[in-house]
Design an enzyme around this catalytic site. Sequence first.
Site, mmCIF file in Angstrom:
data_model
loop_
_atom_site.group_PDB
_atom_site.id
_atom_site.type_symbol
_atom_site.label_atom_id
_atom_site.label_comp_id
_atom_site.label_asym_id
_atom_site.label_seq_id
_atom_site.Cartn_x
_atom_site.Cartn_y
_atom_site.Cartn_z
ATOM 1 N N PHE A 159 0.834 -1.308 0.014
ATOM 2 C CA PHE A 159 -0.004 0.168 -0.017
ATOM 3 C C PHE A 159 0.777 1.211 -0.095
ATOM 4 C CE2 PHE A 159 -2.725 -2.545 2.938
ATOM 5 C CZ PHE A 159 -3.736 -3.329 1.947
ATOM 6 N N ALA A 181 8.648 -2.692 19.935
ATOM 7 C CA ALA A 181 8.756 -1.262 19.369
ATOM 8 C C ALA A 181 9.936 -0.416 19.498
ATOM 9 C CB ALA A 181 7.455 -0.514 20.068
ATOM 10 N N GLU A 245 0.661 14.183 9.528
ATOM 11 C CA GLU A 245 0.204 13.737 8.240
ATOM 12 C C GLU A 245 -1.421 13.623 8.483
ATOM 13 O OE1 GLU A 245 1.820 9.784 8.123
ATOM 14 O OE2 GLU A 245 0.267 8.899 6.636
ATOM 15 N N ARG A 246 -1.797 13.416 9.758
ATOM 16 C CA ARG A 246 -3.166 13.369 9.969
ATOM 17 C C ARG A 246 -3.863 14.623 9.569
ATOM 18 N NH1 ARG A 246 -2.229 9.373 14.968
ATOM 19 N NH2 ARG A 246 -2.174 7.356 13.451
ATOM 20 N N GLN A 282 -38.095 19.766 -0.798
ATOM 21 C CA GLN A 282 -37.529 19.983 0.462
ATOM 22 C C GLN A 282 -36.508 19.277 1.310
ATOM 23 O OE1 GLN A 282 -40.052 19.166 4.025
ATOM 24 N NE2 GLN A 282 -39.978 21.044 4.739
ATOM 25 N N GLY A 366 -3.182 6.560 7.231
ATOM 26 C CA GLY A 366 -2.972 7.584 8.128
ATOM 27 C C GLY A 366 -3.303 7.057 9.517
ATOM 28 N N GLY A 367 -3.690 5.649 9.683
ATOM 29 C CA GLY A 367 -4.247 5.308 10.903
ATOM 30 C C GLY A 367 -5.625 5.107 10.753
HETATM 31 C C1 LIG Z 1 -4.570 4.086 -0.676
HETATM 32 C C2 LIG Z 1 -3.739 4.090 0.543
HETATM 33 C C3 LIG Z 1 -2.409 4.661 0.539
HETATM 34 C C4 LIG Z 1 -1.649 4.297 1.704
HETATM 35 N N1 LIG Z 1 -0.435 4.672 1.390
HETATM 36 C C5 LIG Z 1 0.437 4.271 2.690
HETATM 37 C C6 LIG Z 1 1.744 4.595 2.506
HETATM 38 O O1 LIG Z 1 2.429 5.539 1.853
HETATM 39 N N2 LIG Z 1 2.612 3.993 3.381
HETATM 40 C C7 LIG Z 1 2.280 3.132 4.430
HETATM 41 O O2 LIG Z 1 3.154 2.744 5.230
HETATM 42 N N3 LIG Z 1 1.150 2.703 4.300
HETATM 43 C C8 LIG Z 1 0.240 3.361 3.326
HETATM 44 N N4 LIG Z 1 -1.164 2.729 3.458
HETATM 45 C C9 LIG Z 1 -1.496 1.652 4.506
HETATM 46 C C10 LIG Z 1 -2.373 2.169 5.490
HETATM 47 O O3 LIG Z 1 -1.672 3.180 6.460
HETATM 48 C C11 LIG Z 1 -2.793 1.023 6.241
HETATM 49 O O4 LIG Z 1 -3.724 0.347 5.348
HETATM 50 C C12 LIG Z 1 -3.732 1.302 7.437
HETATM 51 O O5 LIG Z 1 -2.650 1.499 8.567
HETATM 52 C C13 LIG Z 1 -4.450 0.166 8.147
HETATM 53 O O6 LIG Z 1 -3.883 -1.104 7.951
HETATM 54 P P1 LIG Z 1 -4.288 -2.407 7.458
HETATM 55 O O7 LIG Z 1 -4.680 -2.082 6.005
HETATM 56 O O8 LIG Z 1 -3.262 -3.473 7.402
HETATM 57 O O9 LIG Z 1 -5.428 -2.765 8.521
HETATM 58 P P2 LIG Z 1 -5.272 -3.720 9.698
HETATM 59 O O10 LIG Z 1 -4.539 -3.315 10.616
HETATM 60 O O11 LIG Z 1 -5.455 -5.025 9.333
HETATM 61 O O12 LIG Z 1 -6.955 -3.057 10.412
HETATM 62 C C14 LIG Z 1 -8.191 -3.427 9.663
HETATM 63 C C15 LIG Z 1 -9.182 -2.800 10.270
HETATM 64 O O13 LIG Z 1 -9.289 -3.282 11.702
HETATM 65 C C16 LIG Z 1 -9.859 -2.290 12.699
HETATM 66 N N5 LIG Z 1 -8.598 -2.077 13.615
HETATM 67 C C17 LIG Z 1 -7.381 -2.404 13.544
HETATM 68 N N6 LIG Z 1 -6.917 -1.904 14.714
HETATM 69 C C18 LIG Z 1 -7.554 -1.645 15.726
HETATM 70 C C19 LIG Z 1 -7.849 -1.180 16.893
HETATM 71 N N7 LIG Z 1 -6.639 -1.223 17.733
HETATM 72 N N8 LIG Z 1 -8.916 -0.702 17.305
HETATM 73 C C20 LIG Z 1 -10.258 -0.919 16.833
HETATM 74 N N9 LIG Z 1 -10.276 -1.284 15.394
HETATM 75 C C21 LIG Z 1 -9.016 -1.768 14.664
HETATM 76 C C22 LIG Z 1 -9.888 -1.024 11.812
HETATM 77 O O14 LIG Z 1 -11.392 -0.801 11.188
HETATM 78 C C23 LIG Z 1 -8.949 -1.253 10.512
HETATM 79 O O15 LIG Z 1 -9.289 -0.698 9.327
HETATM 80 C C24 LIG Z 1 -2.166 3.299 2.516
HETATM 81 C C25 LIG Z 1 -3.371 2.558 2.240
HETATM 82 C C26 LIG Z 1 -4.246 2.955 1.190
HETATM 83 C C27 LIG Z 1 -5.491 2.318 1.115
#
Ligand SMILES: Cc1cc2nc3c(=O)[nH]c(=O)nc-3n(C[C@H](O)[C@H](O)[C@H](O)COP(=O)(O)OP(=O)(O)OC[C@H]3O[C@@H](n4cnc5c(N)ncnc54)[C@H](O)[C@@H]3O)c2cc1C
Length: 380
Positions: A159, A181, A245-246, A282, A366-367
Amino acid sequence: MRPARPSWAVDELADLHDMAWDFLSVEVSARSEQWARNQCVERDFWLRAGELGLICASIPEKYGGGGGNFLHHAAISSAYARTGDRSWGNAVHSGVVAHYLLSYGTDEQKERWLPLMATGEAIAAIGLSEPSAGSDLKALRTTAIRDGDEYVINGSKTFITNGSSADLVVVAAKTDPAAGARGVSLLLVDATTPGFSRGRVLDKIGQHGADTSELHFDNARVPVSSLLGAEGRGFHQIMAQLPQERLIIGITAVGAIELAVDATIRHTKEREAFGAPLFDLQNTRFQLAESATYARVAREFLDNCVIRHVREGLDDATAAMCKWWLTQVQCDVIDSCLQLFGGYGYMREYPIARLYADARAQRIYGGANEIQKELIARSL
Ligand SMILES: Cc1cc2nc3c(=O)[nH]c(=O)nc-3n(C[C@H](O)[C@H](O)[C@H](O)COP(=O)(O)OP(=O)(O)OC[C@H]3O[C@@H](n4cnc5c(N)ncnc54)[C@H](O)[C@@H]3O)c2cc1C
């Protein structure tokens, strides 16, 4: 027509905003279809934007940047957000990676990369997310193991914005895999490094012109001088950079909300049903009244966050509020606006359809928004 400027965009910031709009709006309408087909913004566009000072505007002049502060980047981002296009990865390049370099880089690292980034000769990406670690970054599996004067990097990222075109990737990797970490470090990886390769450009449901790719590291050796900041500080560095970033994600959200509301007002005043403009119904009036209210409140909150960020640095909880709330409002308002376009709203040739598909990722990257709520809850 030029969009209204953010309240803080006065004097030279107003000029910068308008200049960015004049350039970007013309280029986006000429090139966005081609960007979507190619899943990438061509280098030529980056170079032209660099010539105009639209890249690295908040980086000191001694490193080739515009010498401004975050407001300068925000003025350009605000103008770009109002074009409705999501192809150009300047937010990651100028708003994120350049600031990692500025904050943690040695003089040598800054002098090598920032001037090239400011002209668009070098495009930058940041590789945090992995197939098995997105939200839970502590679980990342990419390793960078020291071997003499080098780190040997192994693993995969996914991604990654600007991934297929990047010349420089800031990579998060475990230099001490047993330390959780505290074992995460950041490394600067030149894309010509043997052992570095790119995978697929990913096929997304929206943001088609944005280059979002997989990256692979197979015994990629980089000199120890590639370490960005101190070993084991990567997780801390990432957390420190995330509020900006956010906030940038919030700027995109508000631009899209305003654009959607304006487009829907125009459409519903032009299109007739039952012998009168849709706007006279409306339900249409109430939906648009609500959306316009959200747009106004979102703008006020965003501008307040931007100013706070420049004055004192945005705290984690407020940045999280900015990210989750503005992106949720973005999705809700655009969904409500799309409904008022009827079937036309479902057709990609209508900007509202693209705004709808492009918006969805904003609640994820962005989280994820759930992570933002966790962060806010921790502060309560
Ligand atoms: C278009 C696009 C561009 C991106 N660009 C970048 C980039 O430039 N660099 C980079 O490093 N990453 C990038 N990303 C990745 C993005 O940061 C991640 O997709 C995101 O952090 C979520 O991680 P994941 O996809 O592994 O989902 P997961 O970690 O598997 O999480 C899936 C879902 O579970 C839920 N979840 C997860 N943890 C928790 C929690 N603690 N509590 C409650 N619910 C939770 C949320 O609903 C989450 O959406 C990009 C993603 C997209 C779609």
